[in-house]
Design an enzyme around this catalytic site. Structure first.
Site, PDB file in Angstrom:
ATOM      1  N   GLU A 212       0.870  -1.177   0.000  1.00 57.10           N
ATOM      2  CA  GLU A 212       0.000   0.000   0.000  1.00 57.10           C
ATOM      3  C   GLU A 212       0.902   1.220   0.000  1.00 57.10           C
ATOM      4  OE1 GLU A 212      -3.032  -0.087  -0.576  1.00 57.10           O
ATOM      5  OE2 GLU A 212      -3.435  -2.214  -0.290  1.00 57.10           O
ATOM      6  N   CYS A 246      -1.987   9.445   2.603  1.00 57.68           N
ATOM      7  CA  CYS A 246      -1.607   8.842   1.319  1.00 57.68           C
ATOM      8  C   CYS A 246      -2.629   9.121   0.225  1.00 57.68           C
ATOM      9  CB  CYS A 246      -1.390   7.340   1.479  1.00 57.68           C
ATOM     10  SG  CYS A 246      -2.828   6.432   2.078  1.00 57.68           S
TER      11      CYS A 246
END
Length: 467
Positions: A212, A246
């Protein structure tokens, strides 16, 4: 913890997993125990996160980490029994009357490497999925946020048998040793650069990895859409955790004709909301001096190369507070358009058309998220079909990751694999194929030698199978 100590800990976990694979009841018990830890130590966890940042709002940590984790646990407990069920599929006609089905089994011992920007969420969210799938877990929080990492280690190791769930802390050497262990699955959250190193370290063990990562997630405003509404939602997503997210909108694309409206609406939004945010102590600081200086250098580089910097707040910041900027006139050779920003800076890239926006997105590394503001179904459909990204939110930002029944994950440079809800359960499981044959079966006639009637049947089978 050195390499040999990590290997011994993983060995004990693998031996324990061989002795007893966690069933439904043990998984539910573990999930409820984790929920209790979050509830009983909520204030302690929030305080540890605030210490890591220097300052972070109590309510922001509740909203973005504690509450989502509790909701994920609730969702997993509610759905686990159905997730674990075997699923029948249609059998191939020439194998009739055989039955075919698949069932999920835990992969075994999994490693989870968290990230500093949402230490609680990014350590414990994949842990929830891994527990639900029946795995044993070795967790490594980020050393960049040492207070929350140390507290997670103390709480988890005090409440779980180390052969089932264990948390280790340490520096970059520990992280390198951790990623080289022979896990049955390795889950990493962090930068693309570090993700490549993690994947390289896992390769000799053939350890499957979920990465991720991040990247430059664009927000795009079509001129027909309300600029006021779009700017409010883009800045809301950008200012959570001071942009250290993010999936934060990394840059904005729009026609040049919208620049004046964007600046006006951004200033209006700040005047209406930002002072209240500061007065309430709800604006997060940048994690450390290194990252603070990096943001300053991004601004300096952009200005030296001709960009127009528009500060959206004029007062003097405290310590590592970094107030938001719009940056107009950006060019591709500026660092701010090459690096993931991870802070409250919003470059505005002027491209005039839908085709141009799509072309720009597709000519750059695939982003973790894409945000498109438009009400026209045809244009929305084209944007979805012709761009590649980890996920998309239409007419808002970041909230697609809060949908329990949607997978969350990257694509290309922004990552591989996904988690959340059933998709997380599936990531940490082996989807095992099973066929059950009966006493009478046509397969008994499919063994060699193929002569006589068998040869004739084989040729007819080939003719029948032609498309």
């Amino acid at each position: 913890m050195d390499r040999s100590e990590l290997e011994q800990l993983l060995f004990r976990q693998k031996q324990a997993f061989k002795r007893e694979v966690p069933g439904y009841e043990r998984r539910i018990e573990a999930l409820r125990k984790l929920s209790s830890i979050l509830e009983e130590h909520q204030e302690e966890l929030i305080h540890a996160v605030a210490r890591d940042f220097g300052w972070r709002s109590h309510d922001e940590t509740l909203l973005l980490e504690i509450y989502p984790l509790q909701d994920e646990i609730r969702h997993a407990i509610k759905n686990l029994k159905s997730w674990m069920k075997s699923r029948r599929v249609s059998g191939s006609w020439f194998l009739y009357p055989a039955k075919a089905f698949y069932q999920y089994q835990p992969k075994g011992c999994v490693g989870i490497m968290g990230a500093w920007n949402y230490q609680l969420m990014l350590c414990l969210s994949p842990m929830i999925d891994a527990l639900a799938a029946g795995n044993h877990i070795l967790l490594k929080p980020s050393e960049i946020a040492p207070h929350s990492a140390g507290l997670l280690k103390r709480l988890l190791n005090a409440n779980f048998d180390e052969a089932y769930v264990s948390c280790v802390t340490g520096d970059a050497d520990t992280a390198r040793n951790f990623s080289a262990l022979g896990f049955d699955h390795l889950f990493f959250t962090g930068s693309t650069t570090t993700g490549k190193k993690v994947m390289e370290a896992a390769a000799p063990n053939l350890t499957p990895v979920t990465l991720e990562l991040g990247g430059k997630s664009p927000a795009i405003i079509h001129p027909s859409y309300s600029v006021e509404r779009a700017v409010k939602r883009i800045l809301t997503g950008k200012l959570f955790n001071a942009g250290q997210t993010c999936v934060a909108p990394d840059y904005l694309m729009c026609p040049e004709s919208l620049n004046t409206q964007i600046e006006e609406q951004a200033r209006n939004f700040m005047q209406q909301h930002f002072q209240e945010l500061l007065d309430a102590g709800q604006y997060t600081w940048i994690i450390n001096d290194k990252h603070y200086e990096r943001l300053q250098s991004l601004l300096k580089d952009a200005e030296e190369k001709g960009a127009k910097l528009v500060p959206l707040w004029d007062s003097e910041p405290e310590d590592r507070q970094f107030f938001p900027y719009l940056i107009f006139g950006v060019q591709e050779d500026m660092r701010i358009m090459q690096e993931e920003i991870f802070g409250p800076l919003l470059p505005v890239l002027n491209i005039e058309s839908l085709s141009g926006w799509i072309s720009y997105v597709e000519s750059n590394p695939r982003p973790l998220a894409l945000y498109y503001f438009d009400s026209n179904k045809k244009r929305i459909r084209r944007m979805l079909q012709e761009t590649n990204s980890g996920g998309v939110t239409i007419n808002d930002t970041i909230y697609h990751l809060a949908q329990h029944n949607l997978p969350f994950g990257g694509n290309g440079d922004s990552g591989m694999g996904h988690y959340h809800g059933f998709d997380g359960f599936e990531t940490f499981s082996k989807k095992k194929a099973v066929m059950k044959q009966y006493s009478f079966a046509p397969t008994d006639f499919l063994r060699p030698p193929f002569t006589g009637v068998k040869k004739t049947l084989l040729r007819k089978l080939g003719s029948f199978l032609k498309a």
